[in-house]
Scaffold this active site. Structure first.
Site, PDB file in Angstrom:
ATOM      1  CE  LYS A 169     -52.299  39.042 -19.041  1.00 24.20           C
ATOM      2  NZ  LYS A 169     -52.104  37.976 -18.042  1.00 24.20           N
ATOM      3  CD  GLU A 195     -55.260  35.368 -26.490  1.00 22.58           C
ATOM      4  OE1 GLU A 195     -56.377  35.171 -26.022  1.00 22.58           O
ATOM      5  OE2 GLU A 195     -54.269  35.638 -25.779  1.00 22.58           O
ATOM      6  NE  ARG A 196     -52.765  28.667 -22.916  1.00 22.95           N
ATOM      7  CZ  ARG A 196     -52.560  29.799 -22.241  1.00 22.95           C
ATOM      8  NH1 ARG A 196     -53.370  30.832 -22.455  1.00 22.95           N
ATOM      9  NH2 ARG A 196     -51.574  29.899 -21.389  1.00 22.95           N
TER      10      ARG A 196
END
Length: 479
Positions: A169, A195-196
């Site tokens: 993705k 998100e990381r």
């Protein structure tokens, strides 16, 4: 509008913090100065910068319950607070291009402060009135063969990529950012929700190296941040996109990775506020939270916000209530297949599960529609035959069925494509393919022109001419 929370007037603190429970803060105000729902509150914080919070409930005539958009560590009872008189606002306009901001609009890229006088926009705003919506339908070409053919996007529309973990993705999102800047010369706004930190850093470096950062604004509510920040990062990015659409009259691509993390953050906030959970443990406000984001993404006369969103599908279950609710707002649904990813078919877009309301002969033309339907029909027939092939072998099929299998396998390989953002990993130069070349290639395969070609000649190529050169080279024994 300038930001009222850049500095706190020490003489104007009618409110006092009365309780702190994680990210939820109760604040008492004089009853005549009680902030409204969704109004911002600025709270004194010993940690340095003022803490921003958003009012979510009125507990009684003098107490509000708010969700903090930053860490409440060290926040004490009795700390001063004041209402902003409006929703939280974030910086917008040219100054935010090329910058990475947090959920409340503060620079998070270790760059210089934003210029004084940078305009600001509220994160809460009504959706455009129906009379303002653009009436013309314009296709948004991505240069990605499988998307342009089977799930075409529309300018001012909403598309989402559905898939579990590790199916590609984010890579697809990054390729679309590059495509927008290079093909459409527009503005890109990226919202990283949940998100990381590593992913945000990698995206920033990639955009900087590829030279497209100057036309992109990034807003991150990272995984390690409080749920309030993750919950509102999408609306902050949307406020930036709306400014470019409405004030600058520019087309904007709004990319969101990942909408499911926004839903998760909303669930955490809902639990902290004491709301009873709904289906499968989701918050009872699920539909409203998704609609608040999605309904503001629209085309108005002269400019459009086109949104492409990544949606994590928990346990690959497409009947999940959050996934089903997001589906209901979309024009195009791009479904990523774990099975195709495991076979090395990238982008791993499932040609049968991916759909678009734009795939209509009146909108895309008879030739495009007919080609897409034939591609789907051929691949569907092949998948129906796969079990027979596995049990009995392809030799037991009729000549007509063997021809279908041969063409379906070549179609699926032709719809793979090397991306420009994956060059460092694959060593293959990226390709962007015009729609006409995609249609011509698919028609040639359907008509049997490539029946005698090696399947490898069609794998990870741009147009059919590149595949033909590869096939000719292989026939001559060239590498």
């Amino acid at each position: 509008m300038t930001g009222p929370h850049n500095a706190i007037d020490a003489q104007d603190h009618p409110g006092r913090v009365s309780a702190v429970r994680g990210s939820v803060v109760d604040v008492q105000f004089p009853s005549e100065r009680l902030p409204a729902i969704e109004e911002g509150i600025v709270i004194e914080h010993d940690a340095g910068q003022p803490l921003l919070a958003e009012v979510e409930q009125h507990l009684d005539a003098s107490t509000v319950r708010a969700v903090a958009l930053g860490s409440t560590a060290g926040l004490r009872r009795g700390a001063g607070a004041r209402g902003m008189g409006s929703p939280i606002d974030v910086p917008v306009g040219e100054a935010v291009l090329g910058r990475l901001l947090d959920a409340v609009g503060r620079p998070a890229d270790r760059g210089p402060p934003l210029p004084a006088g940078t305009p600001r926009g509220p994160i809460h705003a009504p959706a455009p009135a129906i009379r303002r919506l653009g009436a013309e339908i314009e296709l948004f070409h991505t240069g990605i063969k499988v998307i342009d053919l089977l799930a075409p996007l529309v300018a001012g529309g909403k598309a989402a990529m559905f898939g579990g973990a590790g199916v590609g993705k984010t890579v697809l999102i990054m390729e679309l950012i590059r495509t927008t800047v290079e093909r459409h010369a527009g503005i890109s706004v990226f919202a990283g929700i949940g998100e990381r930190s590593r992913e945000g850093h990698e995206l920033l470096l990639e955009l900087r190296q590829s030279g497209v950062l100057a036309r992109t604004a990034l807003v991150f509510g990272q995984m390690n941040e409080p749920p309030g920040a993750r919950w509102r990062a999408g609306l902050s990015a949307l406020a930036i996109a709306e400014h470019f659409r409405d004030a600058a009259h520019e087309n904007v691509l709004l990319l969101i990775d990942n909408v499911y993390r926004l839903v998760q953050a909303g669930g955490e906030v809902s639990g902290l506020l004491g709301r009873l959970p709904s289906r499968v443990g989701y918050q009872p406000t699920l539909a409203g939270e998704i609609a608040e984001l999605e309904e503001r993404i629209a085309s108005v006369a002269g400019a459009a916000i086109t949104s492409i969103q990544a949606v994590y599908v928990p346990a690959d279950d497409f009947t999940d209530p959050a996934v089903a609710e997001i589906f209901s707002h979309l024009d195009s649904s791009i479904v990523l297949s774990r099975e195709m990813a495991s076979e090395g078919t990238y982008p791993a877009v499932d040609p049968l599960a991916s759909t678009s309301s734009l795939l209509d002969p009146r909108l895309v033309g008879e030739a495009h529609y007919r080609t897409a339907q034939e591609v789907r029909k051929t691949i569907t027939h092949y998948r129906e035959l796969q079990e027979i092939i596995a049990l009995l072998g392809i030799e037991e099929l009729s000549a007509a069925d063997r021809a279908v299998v041969k063409r379906a396998r070549r179609l699926m390989r032709f719809l793979t494509q090397p991306f420009m953002v994956t060059v460092p990993f694959t060593g293959k130069e990226g390709r962007s393919v015009e729609l006409a070349a995609t249609l011509a290639g698919c028609r040639a395969i359907l008509e049997g022109e490539t029946d005698d070609w090696a399947e490898a000649s069609l794998y990870m190529v741009g147009d059919l001419e590149e595949a033909r050169r590869r096939e000719t080279g292989a026939a001559r024994g060239l590498p």
